[in-house]
Design an enzyme around this catalytic site. Structure first.
Site, PDB file in Angstrom:
ATOM      1  N   ARG A  97      36.529  38.243  37.153  1.00 49.45           N
ATOM      2  CA  ARG A  97      36.467  39.434  37.987  1.00 49.45           C
ATOM      3  C   ARG A  97      37.687  39.455  38.905  1.00 49.45           C
ATOM      4  NH1 ARG A  97      33.283  40.391  43.306  1.00 49.45           N
ATOM      5  NH2 ARG A  97      33.905  42.541  43.665  1.00 49.45           N
ATOM      6  N   HIS A 142      38.836  46.490  46.783  1.00 40.48           N
ATOM      7  CA  HIS A 142      38.407  45.294  47.501  1.00 40.48           C
ATOM      8  C   HIS A 142      39.123  45.287  48.860  1.00 40.48           C
ATOM      9  CE1 HIS A 142      36.412  41.167  46.795  1.00 40.48           C
ATOM     10  NE2 HIS A 142      36.812  41.161  48.050  1.00 40.48           N
ATOM     11  N   GLU A 189      31.633  45.501  48.373  1.00 43.33           N
ATOM     12  CA  GLU A 189      31.069  45.342  49.718  1.00 43.33           C
ATOM     13  C   GLU A 189      31.503  46.430  50.692  1.00 43.33           C
ATOM     14  OE1 GLU A 189      31.817  41.384  51.137  1.00 43.33           O
ATOM     15  OE2 GLU A 189      30.633  40.476  49.553  1.00 43.33           O
ATOM     16  N   ASN A 328      26.756  40.698  45.630  1.00 41.46           N
ATOM     17  CA  ASN A 328      27.389  39.508  46.185  1.00 41.46           C
ATOM     18  C   ASN A 328      26.403  38.863  47.142  1.00 41.46           C
ATOM     19  OD1 ASN A 328      29.660  40.334  44.840  1.00 41.46           O
ATOM     20  ND2 ASN A 328      30.898  40.719  46.677  1.00 41.46           N
ATOM     21  N   TYR A 330      25.358  35.124  49.267  1.00 44.13           N
ATOM     22  CA  TYR A 330      25.759  33.775  49.665  1.00 44.13           C
ATOM     23  C   TYR A 330      24.678  33.009  50.421  1.00 44.13           C
ATOM     24  CZ  TYR A 330      30.616  35.011  48.535  1.00 44.13           C
ATOM     25  OH  TYR A 330      31.763  35.385  47.883  1.00 44.13           O
ATOM     26  N   GLU A 454      41.333  34.035  53.159  1.00 43.11           N
ATOM     27  CA  GLU A 454      39.941  34.371  53.498  1.00 43.11           C
ATOM     28  C   GLU A 454      39.916  35.353  54.683  1.00 43.11           C
ATOM     29  OE1 GLU A 454      37.184  34.221  52.022  1.00 43.11           O
ATOM     30  OE2 GLU A 454      35.716  34.366  53.606  1.00 43.11           O
ATOM     31  N   PHE A 463      37.161  28.606  49.484  1.00 43.64           N
ATOM     32  CA  PHE A 463      36.007  28.900  48.633  1.00 43.64           C
ATOM     33  C   PHE A 463      36.289  28.596  47.157  1.00 43.64           C
ATOM     34  CE2 PHE A 463      32.555  31.152  50.891  1.00 43.64           C
ATOM     35  CZ  PHE A 463      33.118  31.300  52.150  1.00 43.64           C
TER      36      PHE A 463
END
Ligand code: GBH
Length: 491
Positions: A97, A142, A189, A328, A330, A454, A463
């Site tokens: 992705r 994104h 997101e 998504n 976490y 990040e 990550f």
């Protein structure tokens, strides 16, 4: 004594085999991938005719990111396509992705000015992936809005301009790459882009009531920005369905983010608060997309601050049907019915989260302050999503950073047992959701293929399942988790 000894031995052996990634059952055609995003890995910010995005602008304002880090160079992925795809091949990766940088294709954000070098670049990337047997999942947005659209039109605050320009950009992507790209994600997101971009200003474009240099309206703008993104998503899907889907035969959907909200107690008000939190977090976007309007709870609480969809817009939402739900996920927190905020989104949500119940944390903490390791939460959240929307689910991101990872010596960073345990726990829970609860989760992408920029945390949070040495030539090294995941994929 003896039976106990054998019992213990068997227990240890089974724990060891599980820890090595064996025995997590998944359907034969399950999609195992990894994920990244353009601004976080590409670098080459001023090369190849790319125009600036709101993240270039934001990250260059002193004090906005940790140690004033920017994505100017990032992982230098732009120049290392071959090398990175080789790494993917060596771990047996079949799905990847990625996202496209809008301002690389359209430097000023508009279709009036197409940058052929940008088209060539993504053609090259897509072709290298396919030649190596890797299927791309491509995200259009994104978080990297072309700066010109923000300055000239107010970016996501301008509904009409957003719908027009995102539609043009999406159309260009389908037209240029859709013969080979069969999996499209419109937005990553939109919640983060709205809340962090327009409520607390911690991410680009960095607007909030008290923010500088961008002053905003924290109560109103997040709802406005989200509204534009939802409708822009619908425009893009509509274009895909009308012009491309018949011939290109691909799928399209949106990726939304949410932790799971577990009621702190079994009091009805805490149960309600947890449900309300899920509706404010996922329902904000998923209800319009899959049911044609905002959740009732949001309408009730936010009143006129929450924009209305016109009849024509509702029609558009209904006919632009998504093929899947991109999630998504976490972490998980406890939720109770209180709020310490006086106005805006969080006051409307009227819920408070905490990682603690009776003084005990909900799980181990990763490196990021918001990330608690709670494998059972992913099983609950996919159940919630499927119960409400009845659509197949891709986990488009899941992963963690390791406590103090950036401060550890190299050999310990590479030996990331913490991450292996995280991934194993979450994948086990996904497998249970599939087999025991019959939730159609059809794919899973680890965030991230490699350490990267990040956002506001700069390069201090890692990550990746591959280490990136930002000091020494951006060298990539597989961590233990990459090997573990590779075994899982191959089995
Ligand atoms: C994802 O965001 C992004 O898609 C990806 O680009 C990023 O690198 C990755 O995860 C790792 O962070 O304190 O209110 O912000 C995850 C976004 C960040 C959303 C933490 C929820 C916690 C609640 N999440 N945030 S809040």
């Amino acid at each position: 004594m003896r039976p106990l000894f054998f019992f213990t031995l068997i227990l240890i052996l089974s724990v060891v085999t599980l820890a090595r990634g064996k025995n997590i059952p998944f359907p034969k055609d399950f999609v195992f991938g990894t994920a990244t995003a353009a601004y976080q890995i590409e670098g080459a910010a001023r090369e190849g005719g790319r125009g600036p995005s709101i993240w270039d602008y934001f990250s260059h304002i002193p004090g906005k990111t940790f140690k004033d880090a920017t994505g100017d160079i990032a992982c230098d992925h732009y120049h290392r396509l071959e090398e990175d795809v080789k790494l993917m091949v060596s771990m047996g990766l079949k799905y990847y992705r990625m996202s496209i940088s809008w301002s690389r294709l359209l430097p000023d954000g508009t279709i009036d000015n197409i940058n052929q070098q940008g088209i060539d670049h993504y053609n090259k990337e897509i072709d290298i992936l396919l030649k190596n047997g890797i299927t791309p999942f491509v995200t259009l947005y994104h978080w990297d809005l072309p700066l010109n659209l923000h300055i000239k039109y107010g970016g996501w605050l301008n509904k009409e301009a957003s719908m027009k320009h995102f539609g043009d950009y999406a159309d260009l992507c389908f037209k240029s790459f859709g013969d080979r790209v069969k999996n499209w994600i419109t937005f990553n997101e939109a919640w983060c882009a709205s809340i962090h971009g327009y409520l607390n200003g911690s991410q680009a474009p960095g607007r909030c009531s008290k923010c500088k240099p961008e002053q905003g309206d924290s109560d109103r703008e997040p709802y406005q920005a989200a509204h534009s993104m939802i409708l822009s998503h619908a425009v893009a899907v509509d274009i895909y369905l009308n012009k491309y889907k018949k011939t290109q035969k691909g799928s399209i959907g949106m990726t939304m983010n949410s932790g799971w909200g577990e009621p702190l107690t079994n009091k009805p008000e805490d149960q309600d608060a947890a449900q309300r939190l899920m509706e404010f977090q996922l329902g904000w976007f998923a209800d319009p997309i899959f049911r044609g309007d905002y959740p009732l709870s949001m309408r009730r609480q936010a009143g006129n601050l929450l924009p209305q969809f016109t009849q024509a817009e509702k029609q558009l939402l209904i006919k632009s049907k998504s093929d899947f739900f991109g999630l998504n996920h976490y972490s998980t927190l406890y939720v109770s019915a209180r709020t310490n905020v006086s106005s805006g989104y969080y006051a409307h949500m009227n819920a408070t989260t905490t990682p603690y119940r009776d003084g005990k944390p909900i799980g181990e903490r990763a490196d990021s302050t918001w990330l608690w390791v709670v494998p059972w939460g992913i099983r609950k959240i996919v159940n919630w999503v499927y119960d409400r929307y009845q659509i197949k689910i891709y986990i488009t991101e899941n992963g963690c950073d390791v406590p103090n990872e950036d401060k550890l010596p190299f050999d310990q960073i590479i030996n990331d047992t913490f991450r292996v345990n995280y991934l194993q726990g979450y994948l086990n829970a996904v497998s249970e959701a599939i087999h025991q609860d019959k939730v159609p989760v059809v794919g899973y992408f680890v965030w991230s293929f490699m350490d990267n920029f990040e956002w506001a945390d700069g390069y201090a949070k890692r990550f990746g399942i591959h280490h990136v040495d930002y000091v020494k030539n951006n060298t990539r090294t597989p961590k233990k988790s990459a090997k573990w995941y590779s075994e899982l994929i191959k089995q």
